[in-house]
Enzyme design. Structure first.
Site, PDB file in Angstrom:
ATOM      1  N   LYS A  78       0.853  -1.201   0.000  1.00  0.00           N
ATOM      2  CA  LYS A  78       0.000   0.000   0.000  1.00  0.00           C
ATOM      3  C   LYS A  78       0.882   1.243   0.000  1.00  0.00           C
ATOM      4  O   LYS A  78       1.917   1.277   0.676  1.00  0.00           O
ATOM      5  CB  LYS A  78      -0.903  -0.024   1.238  1.00  0.00           C
ATOM      6  CG  LYS A  78      -1.962   1.070   1.255  1.00  0.00           C
ATOM      7  CD  LYS A  78      -2.857   0.952   2.486  1.00  0.00           C
ATOM      8  CE  LYS A  78      -3.958   2.013   2.484  1.00  0.00           C
ATOM      9  NZ  LYS A  78      -4.813   1.933   3.680  1.00  0.00           N
ATOM     10  N   SER A 153      -9.816   2.198   2.603  1.00  0.00           N
ATOM     11  CA  SER A 153      -8.980   2.957   1.712  1.00  0.00           C
ATOM     12  C   SER A 153      -8.008   2.132   0.870  1.00  0.00           C
ATOM     13  O   SER A 153      -7.542   2.590  -0.163  1.00  0.00           O
ATOM     14  CB  SER A 153      -8.188   3.984   2.534  1.00  0.00           C
ATOM     15  OG  SER A 153      -7.241   3.345   3.363  1.00  0.00           O
ATOM     16  N   SER A 177      -9.667  -0.220   6.619  1.00  0.00           N
ATOM     17  CA  SER A 177      -9.056  -0.130   5.280  1.00  0.00           C
ATOM     18  C   SER A 177      -8.402  -1.389   4.738  1.00  0.00           C
ATOM     19  O   SER A 177      -8.044  -1.435   3.569  1.00  0.00           O
ATOM     20  CB  SER A 177      -8.046   0.997   5.253  1.00  0.00           C
ATOM     21  OG  SER A 177      -8.745   2.211   5.238  1.00  0.00           O
TER      22      SER A 177
HETATM   23  N1  GLN Z   1     -13.049   4.531   5.959  1.00  0.00           N
HETATM   24  C1  GLN Z   1     -12.141   4.777   7.035  1.00  0.00           C
HETATM   25  C2  GLN Z   1     -11.842   6.252   7.101  1.00  0.00           C
HETATM   26  O1  GLN Z   1     -12.155   6.908   6.163  1.00  0.00           O
HETATM   27  C3  GLN Z   1     -10.938   3.941   6.770  1.00  0.00           C
HETATM   28  C4  GLN Z   1      -9.651   4.464   7.310  1.00  0.00           C
HETATM   29  C5  GLN Z   1      -8.527   3.474   7.242  1.00  0.00           C
HETATM   30  O2  GLN Z   1      -8.673   2.367   7.727  1.00  0.00           O
HETATM   31  N2  GLN Z   1      -7.384   3.938   6.744  1.00  0.00           N
HETATM   32  O3  GLN Z   1     -11.346   6.743   8.066  1.00  0.00           O
END
Ligand code: GLN
Length: 470
Positions: A78, A153, A177
């Site tokens: 990532k 994400s 995420s």
């Molecule tokens: N959807 C979550 C957010 O927007 C995911 C964040 C993550 O796990 N990086 O904060």
């Protein structure tokens, strides 16, 4: 060449001389570049780094040396995780030209284990989002339906594994995420216990929630990758070493808790059906199913978005147009330099969170917001502790919806935040949780969420492996 390979298949293939590490790497790189024209899982391919590492593995084989646990395994990383010499953007324009000067600890570990890093994967900017649509470089499409999102994400890492552009991936999970895109893309993803894996060299979103974890096609592969990356790191004071419980769980002994709060209004009936069928399968195989209560669940999303935005506002202060990435010349004062770079380099969702978080932390509001959210966090943790007195694993949906179409939720932030409803309690409580493919609605995958007490990843792996066989 068939690219539907597991870590074990690759180890066997290398030893049996079915292919060399270099041949395999080239196959995956070629396939990934082709498929990625449609999917856009990758922001950058790290071809030189990959081929270099593959040559080293081939030399080791020629010398008869012992190979690491991930020898020759094509892996995506990532883009929030630093790989020395490769660009690292975290999906943001402000870091577009930033090249990582060193390896994150997790990257060092997978390299030592022989993994071949083939590229950096797409993500919502700084991890903020549930669909990768907040990436400054365009969304990742779902390999099962190109009109739909891959989740976020880390949709790039899960799409890269689902589309067989690589075999495993490193993701990062602050509020879902890893698990949400794993559910949307039909792969396995683990969010480890907070502290299980080093965060050194990982671009921070919310430091008290962030954890790096594995993405794979099978639970076994996720387990192998987790065991490579976990453990104490002197460079991250929140990381810890712990013994893995080497218990083989028998399904007849498993007590599974189903939180009644996770099956309320808002859960798509099609998703619910897949999850209920999965639970039935576990029950038919002998597991003891019981309903449990996690009464503070309804406050989790609000608490999460206060803590997330507060910590993000502090963490992102470092992107000032001077130290990293984007630097715009010509500002008439230091303040202008900051404002120009941040105004130009950061996207809408990131700005929204910086403003919300700065507000929540400001004098006079800190007690009312941040402190209160921390108290809710303790209550959520206690909910789970109580539940785990009665059950071994908690099971439910990962996402309330199926993968949605690109554009469907992006204009309404609250609609996007709702997708995190089942995943954020786990981050707030610091627990480990797994998403395992449970079935499909049409051609759209649905993941089953398995949650265990802190440092009980092994329990999740064993339960996940049992479930995969049903
Ligand atoms: N959807 C979550 C957010 O927007 C995911 C964040 C993550 O796990 N990086 O904060």
């Amino acid at each position: 060449m068939n690219l539907d390979l597991s870590i074990k298949n690759i180890a066997d293939g290398l030893v049996g001389k079915l292919f060399s590490a270099k041949e395999l790497t080239k196959e995956f790189l070629d396939a990934a570049k082709k498929k990625d024209k449609d999917i856009h899982a990758f922001l950058n391919f790290t071809e030189d780094i990959a081929l270099n590492q593959a040559e080293k593995i081939d030399e080791k084989i020629a010398q008869g040396e012992k190979l690491g646990a991930l020898a020759g395994v094509p892996c995506s990383v990532k883009d929030a995780i630093l790989v020395e010499g490769a660009p690292c953007t975290a999906g943001s324009k402000i870091l577009e030209r930033y090249v990582a000067p060193y390896d994150a600890t997790v990257v060092k570990k997978i390299k030592e284990a022989g993994a071949i890093i083939i590229g950096k994967t797409n993500m919502d900017e700084f991890g903020m989002g549930g669909s990768t649509e907040n990436s400054a470089f365009g969304p990742t499409k779902n390999p099962h339906d190109l009109t739909r999102v891959s989740g976020g994400s880390g949709g790039g890492s899960t799409a890269s594994v689902a589309a067989e552009e690589c075999v495993i991936g490193l993701g990062e999970d602050t509020g879902g995420s890893i698990r949400l895109p794993s559910s949307f893309c039909g792969v396995v993803g683990l969010k480890p216990t907070y502290g299980a894996v080093s965060r050194y060299g990982v671009i921070a979103l919310a430091s008290s929630l962030d954890q790096v974890g594995p993405v794979a096609k099978t639970v076994e592969d996720a387990e192998i990758l987790f065991n490579v990356i976990r453990g104490k790191d002197e460079l991250d004071s929140t990381s810890v070493e712990y013994e893995i419980q080497d218990t083989k769980y028998k399904i007849q002994d498993l007590r599974i808790g189903i939180p009644k709060e996770y099956f309320s209004k808002g859960l798509d009936p099609d998703v619910e059906k897949v999850i209920r069928d999965a639970i039935k399968k576990l029950e038919n195989a002998g597991a003891k199913i019981q309903e449990i209560e996690l009464p503070h669940t309804k406050y989790a999303l609000a608490a999460y978005y206060i803590i997330n935005t507060s910590e993000a506002s502090a963490n992102l202060a470092r992107y000032d147009g001077i130290r990293y990435g984007l630097s715009l010349q010509g500002g008439s004062s230091l303040l202008d330099t900051y404002l120009d770079a941040r105004g130009e380099g950061l996207g809408q969702e990131v700005k929204r969170r910086i403003i919300l978080g700065t507000y929540a932390l400001s004098a006079g509001y800190y007690e009312a917001y941040y402190n209160k959210a921390q108290k809710v966090r303790t209550l959520l943790k206690q909910d789970f502790e109580k539940a785990f007195e009665k059950v071994d694993v908690i099971v439910g949906p990962v996402s309330p919806f199926l993968p949605f179409t690109i554009g469907e939720r992006i204009t309404d932030p609250l609609q996007m935040y709702l997708v995190d409803i089942y995943t954020v309690p786990v981050n707030l409580a610091g627990l480990p949780a797994l998403s395992v493919p449970a079935g499909k609605v049409g051609n759209l995958p649905v993941g089953l969420h398995m949650i265990a007490p802190a440092f009980e990843e092994q329990r999740l792996f064993e339960t996940g492996k049992l479930f995969e066989k049903l």
